[in-house]
Write a protein that holds these residues in place. Structure first.
Motif, PDB file in Angstrom:
ATOM      1  N   ALA A  82     -10.626  14.667 -27.235  1.00 20.79           N
ATOM      2  CA  ALA A  82     -10.821  15.086 -28.622  1.00 20.79           C
ATOM      3  C   ALA A  82     -11.319  13.940 -29.483  1.00 20.79           C
ATOM      4  N   ALA A  83     -10.968  12.701 -29.114  1.00 19.40           N
ATOM      5  CA  ALA A  83     -11.388  11.548 -29.905  1.00 19.40           C
ATOM      6  C   ALA A  83     -12.899  11.434 -29.973  1.00 19.40           C
ATOM      7  N   TYR A  84     -13.604  11.876 -28.935  1.00 17.57           N
ATOM      8  CA  TYR A  84     -15.076  11.806 -28.953  1.00 17.57           C
ATOM      9  C   TYR A  84     -15.636  12.657 -30.090  1.00 17.57           C
ATOM     10  N   PHE A  85     -15.114  13.871 -30.258  1.00 15.71           N
ATOM     11  CA  PHE A  85     -15.632  14.784 -31.264  1.00 15.71           C
ATOM     12  C   PHE A  85     -15.236  14.339 -32.670  1.00 15.71           C
ATOM     13  N   ALA A  86     -14.187  13.547 -32.780  1.00 15.00           N
ATOM     14  CA  ALA A  86     -13.811  13.002 -34.079  1.00 15.00           C
ATOM     15  C   ALA A  86     -14.743  11.857 -34.466  1.00 15.00           C
ATOM     16  N   ARG A  87     -15.223  11.094 -33.463  1.00 15.94           N
ATOM     17  CA  ARG A  87     -16.083   9.931 -33.724  1.00 15.94           C
ATOM     18  C   ARG A  87     -17.553  10.306 -33.876  1.00 15.94           C
ATOM     19  N   HIS A  88     -17.994  11.390 -33.227  1.00 16.74           N
ATOM     20  CA  HIS A  88     -19.411  11.722 -33.187  1.00 16.74           C
ATOM     21  C   HIS A  88     -19.669  13.039 -33.922  1.00 16.74           C
ATOM     22  N   GLU A  89     -20.704  13.033 -34.750  1.00 15.13           N
ATOM     23  CA  GLU A  89     -21.045  14.230 -35.510  1.00 15.13           C
ATOM     24  C   GLU A  89     -21.685  15.265 -34.587  1.00 15.13           C
ATOM     25  N   ALA A  90     -21.415  16.544 -34.889  1.00 20.58           N
ATOM     26  CA  ALA A  90     -21.867  17.630 -34.012  1.00 20.58           C
ATOM     27  C   ALA A  90     -23.383  17.671 -33.895  1.00 20.58           C
ATOM     28  N   GLY A  91     -24.092  17.442 -35.009  1.00 21.97           N
ATOM     29  CA  GLY A  91     -25.549  17.504 -34.979  1.00 21.97           C
ATOM     30  C   GLY A  91     -26.167  16.465 -34.063  1.00 21.97           C
ATOM     31  N   LYS A  92     -25.594  15.269 -34.028  1.00 17.41           N
ATOM     32  CA  LYS A  92     -26.143  14.214 -33.184  1.00 17.41           C
ATOM     33  C   LYS A  92     -25.855  14.487 -31.707  1.00 17.41           C
ATOM     34  N   THR A  93     -24.703  15.089 -31.428  1.00  9.86           N
ATOM     35  CA  THR A  93     -24.422  15.492 -30.042  1.00  9.86           C
ATOM     36  C   THR A  93     -25.382  16.591 -29.603  1.00  9.86           C
ATOM     37  N   THR A  94     -25.651  17.545 -30.504  1.00 11.16           N
ATOM     38  CA  THR A  94     -26.619  18.605 -30.199  1.00 11.16           C
ATOM     39  C   THR A  94     -27.993  18.020 -29.927  1.00 11.16           C
ATOM     40  N   SER A  95     -28.354  16.986 -30.682  1.00 12.79           N
ATOM     41  CA  SER A  95     -29.661  16.341 -30.491  1.00 12.79           C
ATOM     42  C   SER A  95     -29.805  15.775 -29.089  1.00 12.79           C
ATOM     43  N   ARG A  96     -28.721  15.297 -28.512  1.00 11.98           N
ATOM     44  CA  ARG A  96     -28.785  14.776 -27.135  1.00 11.98           C
ATOM     45  C   ARG A  96     -29.104  15.901 -26.151  1.00 11.98           C
ATOM     46  N   PHE A  97     -28.527  17.081 -26.388  1.00 13.92           N
ATOM     47  CA  PHE A  97     -28.736  18.209 -25.478  1.00 13.92           C
ATOM     48  C   PHE A  97     -30.140  18.795 -25.609  1.00 13.92           C
ATOM     49  N   VAL A  98     -30.700  18.751 -26.806  1.00 13.89           N
ATOM     50  CA  VAL A  98     -31.987  19.414 -27.053  1.00 13.89           C
ATOM     51  C   VAL A  98     -33.131  18.410 -27.001  1.00 13.89           C
ATOM     52  N   ASN A  99     -33.218  17.557 -28.007  1.00 18.57           N
ATOM     53  CA  ASN A  99     -34.379  16.662 -28.120  1.00 18.57           C
ATOM     54  C   ASN A  99     -34.428  15.613 -27.014  1.00 18.57           C
ATOM     55  N   ASP A 100     -33.292  14.977 -26.730  1.00 20.16           N
ATOM     56  CA  ASP A 100     -33.304  13.901 -25.737  1.00 20.16           C
ATOM     57  C   ASP A 100     -33.598  14.435 -24.336  1.00 20.16           C
ATOM     58  N   VAL A 101     -33.064  15.611 -24.006  1.00 18.71           N
ATOM     59  CA  VAL A 101     -33.346  16.188 -22.687  1.00 18.71           C
ATOM     60  C   VAL A 101     -34.806  16.637 -22.602  1.00 18.71           C
ATOM     61  N   ASP A 102     -35.373  17.106 -23.721  1.00 24.60           N
ATOM     62  CA  ASP A 102     -36.784  17.495 -23.728  1.00 24.60           C
ATOM     63  C   ASP A 102     -37.698  16.295 -23.445  1.00 24.60           C
ATOM     64  N   VAL A 103     -37.363  15.137 -24.010  1.00 28.70           N
ATOM     65  CA  VAL A 103     -38.215  13.975 -23.750  1.00 28.70           C
ATOM     66  C   VAL A 103     -38.030  13.473 -22.318  1.00 28.70           C
ATOM     67  N   VAL A 104     -36.851  13.716 -21.733  1.00 32.06           N
ATOM     68  CA  VAL A 104     -36.671  13.378 -20.319  1.00 32.06           C
ATOM     69  C   VAL A 104     -37.545  14.282 -19.454  1.00 32.06           C
ATOM     70  N   ASP A 105     -37.716  15.539 -19.870  1.00 35.39           N
ATOM     71  CA  ASP A 105     -38.628  16.439 -19.163  1.00 35.39           C
ATOM     72  C   ASP A 105     -40.041  15.868 -19.167  1.00 35.39           C
ATOM     73  N   SER A 106     -40.490  15.384 -20.330  1.00 30.37           N
ATOM     74  CA  SER A 106     -41.825  14.775 -20.405  1.00 30.37           C
ATOM     75  C   SER A 106     -41.888  13.478 -19.613  1.00 30.37           C
ATOM     76  N   LEU A 107     -40.736  12.823 -19.431  1.00 28.03           N
ATOM     77  CA  LEU A 107     -40.706  11.601 -18.627  1.00 28.03           C
ATOM     78  C   LEU A 107     -41.180  11.871 -17.208  1.00 28.03           C
ATOM     79  N   PHE A 108     -40.891  13.063 -16.686  1.00 28.69           N
ATOM     80  CA  PHE A 108     -41.284  13.383 -15.312  1.00 28.69           C
ATOM     81  C   PHE A 108     -42.581  14.185 -15.259  1.00 28.69           C
ATOM     82  N   THR A 109     -42.748  15.147 -16.171  1.00 35.83           N
ATOM     83  CA  THR A 109     -43.952  15.971 -16.120  1.00 35.83           C
ATOM     84  C   THR A 109     -45.191  15.207 -16.569  1.00 35.83           C
ATOM     85  N   ASN A 110     -45.037  14.311 -17.543  1.00 35.51           N
ATOM     86  CA  ASN A 110     -46.189  13.548 -18.047  1.00 35.51           C
ATOM     87  C   ASN A 110     -45.892  12.057 -18.106  1.00 35.51           C
ATOM     88  N   GLY A 111     -45.005  11.596 -17.225  1.00 34.45           N
ATOM     89  CA  GLY A 111     -44.599  10.197 -17.281  1.00 34.45           C
ATOM     90  C   GLY A 111     -44.611   9.504 -15.942  1.00 34.45           C
TER      91      GLY A 111
END
Length: 553
Positions: free
Chosen positions: A106-135
Motif C-alpha cells: 500500500a505504501a507504493y500507492f501512497a507515494r506515487h500518484e495514480a496518473g503517473k503509474t497509469t502513464s507507465r502502463f500506457v505511454n511507456d509501454v507504447d514507446v517500448v513497442d516502438s523500441l522493437f518495431t522501429n528500433g
C-alpha cells in the motif's frame, strides 16, 4: 521485499517461449539482407553487356526482376515479423506489470500518484513497442545491411571503399550528437506527459472543490504549462530529426559526385577509382543503398532514445519492493483457532517516513465478539491502525496479531472472510448493483448478496431499480446515505468475523445517520467490531472506548 524483475527478464521469457518465431525472424532478416545485395550485381552484368553491344539473355532480366520481387517480399516479411515480435513483447510486458501491481504494498500507492503509474502502463509501454518495431531489431538489420554493402563496395572499388570509410565515422559522430540532443528532449517530454496524465484525473476527482473555490483558471494554467513543456520537448526532437535526413542525402550526393569525378580523371587516380560503366551503375546503386539504411538508423536511434526513458521508468516500476509473500498454510482455509485475543497490538510503533512517528509503543487487545471504539485527535493514527490490521503496512516495531497470526502474513484469499471494512465514503466499481456488493468474488452467491442488502435495508430499493440487482451502478439514483448502506452490505456479504468501521456517519444528516446506525447494529451482531469515531452514539454506549495517544491501553 526486493524484486529483481526487469524488461530484460521479460524479454528472455518471451524469447524462450517463442523460439520458432525468433528463429524465423532471424532467417527472414538474413534473407532480406542477402537478397538486397544481389540486384545491383545482376544489373552490372546487364549494363556491361549493353556497353559491349552484346544481347541481354532473358534469364538475366528474369533473375534481376525476380531478385527485386524476392527482396521486397523478404523486406515486408521482416517488417511483419518485427511487428509481431514487438506486440508479443508489449503484451508480455503489460501482463508482467499487471501482475506486479497486485504484489505492491500500500505504501507504493501512497507515494506515487495514480496518473503517473497509469502513464507507465500506457505511454511507456507504447514507446517500448516502438523500441522493437522501429528500433533495436530494425537498427540491427540496417547495420548488417550497411556492413555488407561496404564490403561489396570495397571489392568493386578500393578508392570508393576508402572514401566511404572516411565518411562513415563522420556520420557516426553526427549521429551521436543527434542522439544526445534527442534523448534530452525525449526525457523532458516523458516527464511532461506523466504530469499531464496525472493532472487530468486529479482535476476530475476534485472538480467540485475546484469550482467551489473558483480555482478553474489555476488548474487550466497548470494543464497548459504541462502541455507547453511537452510541446517544446517534442518540437526540439522533431527539429533534430527533420534536419538529419537532408544532411544524409546531401552527403550521399557528394560521395557519388566525388567518385564520378575521380573516375573521370586520368593517371593513377583514374586507376584507383576506375570502374566499368556497369560497375559504376552498380556502385551508385550500392551507395544509395548504404545511405538509405544509414538514414533509417538515424530515425531508429530517435525511437531507441525515446524508449530509453520509458524502459528506465518500467524497470524502476518492476523493481519496486513487493509485499512479503504470505503462506496459505499459515491460516488454512477454515477459521483461525481462537486461542488468543482476537486482535492484539503488541508495543507497536509505526511511521510512514523516517521523521514523523504516527504510533509509538501502542498496546491494546480486543477480545472475540467485543465492540471497541477508537477515539482521539485528528492525526493520532486511528486510520493507520486499520491499515496495519488489514496488513497493508507492517509495523516498524512490535507486532499486530489477529488470533495469534501476524496481520501482514494473513493471505489475501483469507482476508475477505476475516475482515469487513466500511470506509467513510462509498467507492463504486464499474458493474451492476450486485457486483458492487460481491466485488466480482465468485465465492459470494446471489443469495449472500441479497441477504446483505436485506440486512442493511436496501433490498426493496434495489428491486425497484429498472433491472433490479442487474442495474448498472451508473443508472442507480441513490442518495449518499443509500450508497453508504451499500458499503455496509459490501463489507458483510462474505460474512466476515471482524468488522472495521471508519467514521462512516461523519457527513450525514441525523435521519440518514439513524438509519445507518440501525443497519450497523444489525450488521455488527455476533462479530468483533472495531470502529473509529469522533463522537459517541446511543448504540455505541456498550462499546469499550480506547483513546489513541496513550502509551498502553
Amino acid at each position: 521485499m526486493k524484486n529483481k524483475n526487469s524488461l530484460g527478464s521479460v524479454l528472455r521469457k518471451i524469447i524462450s517461449s517463442s523460439k520458432w518465431m525468433t528463429l524465423t525472424t532471424v532467417i527472414i532478416i538474413a534473407g532480406a539482407i542477402a537478397t538486397a545485395l544481389l540486384p545491383p550485381l545482376v544489373l552490372e552484368r546487364i549494363v556491361n553487356r549493353l556497353t559491349a553491344h552484346q544481347p541481354i539473355p532473358l534469364y538475366l532480366a528474369l533473375i534481376y526482376f525476380g531478385l527485386l520481387a524476392l527482396s521486397g517480399l523478404l523486406e515486408s516479411g521482416q517488417n511483419v515479423m518485427i511487428t509481431v515480435f514487438g506486440q508479443k513483447v508489449t503484451h508480455g510486458l503489460r501482463s508482467e506489470m499487471c501482475a506486479k501491481l497486485q504484489r505492491l504494498p500500500a505504501a507504493y500507492f501512497a507515494r506515487h500518484e495514480a496518473g503517473k503509474t497509469t502513464s507507465r502502463f500506457v505511454n511507456d509501454v507504447d514507446v517500448v513497442d516502438s523500441l522493437f518495431t522501429n528500433g533495436i531489431i530494425s537498427m540491427f538489420a540496417d547495420a548488417c545491411k550497411v556492413l555488407s554493402i561496404l564490403a561489396v563496395i570495397f571489392y568493386k572499388s578500393l578508392g570508393l571503399g576508402i572514401l566511404m570509410l572516411w565518411v562513415t565515422p563522420l556520420l557516426f559522430v553526427m549521429t551521436r550528437l543527434f542522439q544526445k540532443r534527442i534523448l534530452k528532449a525525449q526525457l523532458a517530454n516523458r516527464a511532461a506527459v506523466g504530469n499531464v496524465n496525472n493532472h487530468v484525473p486529479e482535476t476530475i476527482r476534485t472538480i467540485r472543490m475546484i469550482r467551489t473555490l473558483f480555482r478553474q483558471k489555476y488548474m487550466e494554467q497548470k494543464y497548459d504549462d504541462y502541455i507547453e513543456e511537452s510541446y517544446h520537448a517534442t518540437d526540439k526532437s522533431n527539429l533534430y530529426d527533420s534536419i538529419y535526413s537532408p544532411i544524409v542525402i546531401f552527403i550521399s550526393s557528394c560521395v557519388i559526385a566525388v567518385m564520378m569525378i575521380c573516375a573521370a580523371l586520368g593517371g593513377q587516380v583514374q586507376q584507383f577509382f576506375g570502374v566499368t560503366v556497369g560497375t559504376a551503375v552498380a556502385i551508385i546503386a550500392y551507395v544509395n543503398k548504404v545511405f538509405d539504411p544509414l538514414e533509417s538508423i538515424g530515425m531508429e536511434i530517435q525511437n531507441i532514445q525515446s524508449a530509453v526513458a520509458g524502459v528506465k521508468r518500467i524497470n524502476e516500476f518492476l523493481n519496486e519492493p513487493e509485499r512479503e509473500k504470505t503462506d496459505e498454510s499459515v491460516t488454512g482455509k477454515g477459521p483461525i483457532p481462537n486461542t488468543k485475543p482476537c486482535i492484539c497490538f503488541d508495543h507497536v510503533s509505526f511511521c510512514y517516513d523516517k521523521e514523523n512517528t504516527v504510533l509509538n509503543d501502542l498496546c491494546f487487545k480486543v477480545e472475540s465478539d467485543e465492540a471497541v471504539t477508537l477515539v482521539g485527535r485528528t492525526g493520532a493514527g486511528k486510520s493507520t491502525i486499520f491499515r496495519l490490521l488489514l496488513g497493508l503496512y507492517c509495523p516498524n516495531e512490535g507486532r499486530v496479531l489477529v488470533d495469534g497470526v501476524e496481520a501482514s502474513k494473513i493471505p489475501d484469499t483469507r482476508k475477505r472472510k476475516l475482515f469487513g471494512y466500511v470506509e467513510q465514503s462509498f467507492h463504486s466499481v464499474s458493474g451492476t448493483m450486485a457486483e458492487q456488493i460481491s466485488l466480482f468474488d465468485p465465492a459470494i452467491s446471489q443469495k449472500q448478496v441479497e441477504d446483505a442488502a436485506r440486512l442493511v435495508g436496501l433490498h426493496e430499493s434495489i428491486l425497484a431499480l429498472p433491472e433490479g440487482y442487474n442495474t448498472p451502478v451508473e443508472k442507480a439514483i441513490f442518495s449518499q446515505g443509500q450508497f453508504q448502506l451499500l458499503s455496509i452490505a459490501r463489507a458483510v456479504a462474505a460474512s466476515p468475523e471482524i468488522l472495521l468501521l471508519d467514521e462512516i456517519t461523519a457527513s450525514l444528516d441525523s435521519d440518514t445517520e439513524r438509519r445507518i446506525l440501525d443497519a450497523l447494529e444489525r450488521a455488527c451482531e455476533g462479530r468483533t467490531v472495531l470502529s473509529i469515531s469522533h463522537r459517541l452514539h446511543v448504540n455505541t454506549r456498550n462499546y469499550r472506548i480506547i483513546e489513541i495517544g496513550s502509551k498502553c491501553l
